[in-house]
Design an enzyme around this catalytic site. Sequence first.
Site, PDB file in Angstrom:
ATOM      1  N   LYS A  34      41.816  37.490  83.292  1.00  0.00           N
ATOM      2  CA  LYS A  34      40.578  38.231  83.587  1.00  0.00           C
ATOM      3  C   LYS A  34      39.545  38.019  82.478  1.00  0.00           C
ATOM      4  O   LYS A  34      38.366  37.770  82.755  1.00  0.00           O
ATOM      5  CB  LYS A  34      40.913  39.722  83.760  1.00  0.00           C
ATOM      6  CG  LYS A  34      39.724  40.600  84.076  1.00  0.00           C
ATOM      7  CD  LYS A  34      40.144  41.876  84.759  1.00  0.00           C
ATOM      8  CE  LYS A  34      40.651  42.939  83.807  1.00  0.00           C
ATOM      9  NZ  LYS A  34      39.601  43.456  82.897  1.00  0.00           N
ATOM     10  N   GLY A 107      34.306  47.032  82.487  1.00  0.00           N
ATOM     11  CA  GLY A 107      33.748  47.231  81.144  1.00  0.00           C
ATOM     12  C   GLY A 107      33.361  45.914  80.505  1.00  0.00           C
ATOM     13  O   GLY A 107      32.357  45.826  79.790  1.00  0.00           O
ATOM     14  N   SER A 181      37.658  45.516  68.852  1.00  0.00           N
ATOM     15  CA  SER A 181      37.348  45.403  70.282  1.00  0.00           C
ATOM     16  C   SER A 181      36.700  44.059  70.563  1.00  0.00           C
ATOM     17  O   SER A 181      35.640  43.741  70.016  1.00  0.00           O
ATOM     18  CB  SER A 181      36.402  46.539  70.703  1.00  0.00           C
ATOM     19  OG  SER A 181      35.724  46.187  71.893  1.00  0.00           O
ATOM     20  N   ASP A 331      46.142  46.282  76.683  1.00  0.00           N
ATOM     21  CA  ASP A 331      46.168  46.500  78.135  1.00  0.00           C
ATOM     22  C   ASP A 331      47.592  46.623  78.679  1.00  0.00           C
ATOM     23  O   ASP A 331      47.788  46.958  79.855  1.00  0.00           O
ATOM     24  CB  ASP A 331      45.437  45.359  78.857  1.00  0.00           C
ATOM     25  CG  ASP A 331      43.944  45.380  78.573  1.00  0.00           C
ATOM     26  OD1 ASP A 331      43.420  46.464  78.234  1.00  0.00           O
ATOM     27  OD2 ASP A 331      43.304  44.323  78.672  1.00  0.00           O
ATOM     28  N   ARG A 362      44.429  56.404  79.805  1.00  0.00           N
ATOM     29  CA  ARG A 362      45.754  55.860  80.128  1.00  0.00           C
ATOM     30  C   ARG A 362      46.893  56.592  79.420  1.00  0.00           C
ATOM     31  O   ARG A 362      48.036  56.542  79.904  1.00  0.00           O
ATOM     32  CB  ARG A 362      45.793  54.356  79.820  1.00  0.00           C
ATOM     33  CG  ARG A 362      44.963  53.556  80.807  1.00  0.00           C
ATOM     34  CD  ARG A 362      44.979  52.067  80.553  1.00  0.00           C
ATOM     35  NE  ARG A 362      44.300  51.389  81.654  1.00  0.00           N
ATOM     36  CZ  ARG A 362      43.834  50.145  81.601  1.00  0.00           C
ATOM     37  NH1 ARG A 362      43.979  49.429  80.492  1.00  0.00           N
ATOM     38  NH2 ARG A 362      43.245  49.608  82.645  1.00  0.00           N
TER      39      ARG A 362
HETATM   40  C1  S3P Z   1      38.673  42.780  77.039  1.00  0.00           C
HETATM   41  C2  S3P Z   1      38.880  43.460  75.885  1.00  0.00           C
HETATM   42  C3  S3P Z   1      39.677  44.684  75.801  1.00  0.00           C
HETATM   43  C4  S3P Z   1      40.536  44.896  77.027  1.00  0.00           C
HETATM   44  C5  S3P Z   1      39.795  44.633  78.294  1.00  0.00           C
HETATM   45  C6  S3P Z   1      39.267  43.205  78.315  1.00  0.00           C
HETATM   46  C7  S3P Z   1      37.838  41.572  77.011  1.00  0.00           C
HETATM   47  O1  S3P Z   1      38.807  45.796  75.672  1.00  0.00           O
HETATM   48  O2  S3P Z   1      41.074  46.189  77.038  1.00  0.00           O
HETATM   49  O3  S3P Z   1      40.645  44.807  79.410  1.00  0.00           O
HETATM   50  O4  S3P Z   1      37.890  40.761  77.978  1.00  0.00           O
HETATM   51  O5  S3P Z   1      37.110  41.369  76.025  1.00  0.00           O
HETATM   52  P1  S3P Z   1      38.266  46.264  74.237  1.00  0.00           P
HETATM   53  O6  S3P Z   1      37.506  45.142  73.672  1.00  0.00           O
HETATM   54  O7  S3P Z   1      37.378  47.439  74.519  1.00  0.00           O
HETATM   55  O8  S3P Z   1      39.481  46.638  73.472  1.00  0.00           O
END
Ligand code: S3P
Length: 446
Positions: A34, A107, A181, A331, A362
């Site tokens: 993803k 997000g 993050s 995740d 979660r």
């Molecule tokens: C992601 C980063 C993570 C993860 C999300 C996908 C990404 O979030 O939990 O499912 O693709 O950059 P955070 O960066 O908020 O930890």
Amino acid sequence: MIHLETVSSHQQLTITPPVSGVSLQGRIRIPGDKSISHRALMLGAIAQGETIIEGLLLGEDPRSTAACFSAMGAKISELNETEVRVEGIGLGNLQEPDNVLDAGNSGTTMRLMLGLLASSPGKFFAVTGDHSLRSRPMSRVVNPLKEMGAQIWGKKGNTLAPLAIQGQQLKGIHYHSPIASAQVKSCVLLAGLLADSPTTVTEPALSRDHSERMLRAFGAHLTIDPESNSVTLEPRPTLIGQKVIVPGDISSAAFWLVAAAITPDSDLTIENVGINPTRTGILEALELMGADIALENVREVAGEPVADLRVKYSQLKGCTIGGAIIPRLIDEIPILAVAACFATGTTLIKDAEELRVKESDRLAVMATELTKMGAKVIEHPDGLEIAGGVTLQGAETDSYTDHRIAMSLAIAALNAQGATQIYRAEAASISYPTFVETLTGVCQAG
Ligand code: S3P
């Protein structure tokens, strides 16, 4: 044994394991990663020329990204079952969309895209998302973007979507992120593409580095300092469309890794899984718990390490997980909580407060739903404490519209006594549209 029905306009998944039990056998493939899928669509959209993406995840989240960038001028088309073509518009050429951009449940779409919108001078954008996304914190990206000179307004003092953005010429900054993050890091780096000077992001622990790898592959110049978890991007690169090959998502593989590890007599191989070291915390955690996982056919595909993962049943034992590994398995914590229920002894997951601001809270949701099934779970502010070895009982559960909760509960249900209902199970299609199909194919009655 596995039954899907519509209840109050949602899908309810009922899993009734046979009294003789099940085992998981065979070889399976999982959908594309993803995180990499979002980035391939976005970089393809802002690059010059054509990007071909092989193995793109055709789940709802990447479809939200594709819809947003189509609305801003990129032409995105499905060539066949495995390939998607993106005709890029070139860096700095995002068109002002006619309407509000809708990131849906994603997000990653919203936070990464904000970096590109905020750095598009003279253009106005409005961004929203579904009920869950509109309650997730956006200040973590709004704050650094404002430091770079961005103009952003939003609900609750500019902290929540819907957001309005008036694009500006931004300045490069050194951002010390308070959280590890990848969404924050990637947002700031993407904003830095058109800044007036280099942009550096330093994070407290290393988060997934797919943006760094793919930006380089498209032609950007980045300097990485692993000692300080810092990355510096030179502005105004020429980004050229590429061929991207998306590996299988280790976050989706995790459901099968745990399912086979906790289900007696299982022997399952998951092919073509991305094993980028910033994502393999789940393998280390399961190995710490005594899981039998072998990496076969390890190779590198288009800049990302890939392997086939063979997992066999073994009795797991409890462990403690916390610190720098957390961003590397963030995740996978819901499914790790399921593994902990089937381990001997106690498992402690700590330093994971970030889970409270995912698609659902979660920590709270896993504690509530596993407790309904008879598990012994204590919820802490930053994690979960799970006493394993209690036989789970079927129960009426809910996904809270969170894809990873829906799939984690399905794996718990496979090893429970009696039927488990998972309400709003359609959430799985956010990241894994074929989950129920694979679940049905992989389970054999004992
Ligand atoms: C992601 C980063 C993570 C993860 C999300 C996908 C990404 O979030 O939990 O499912 O693709 O950059 P955070 O960066 O908020 O930890």
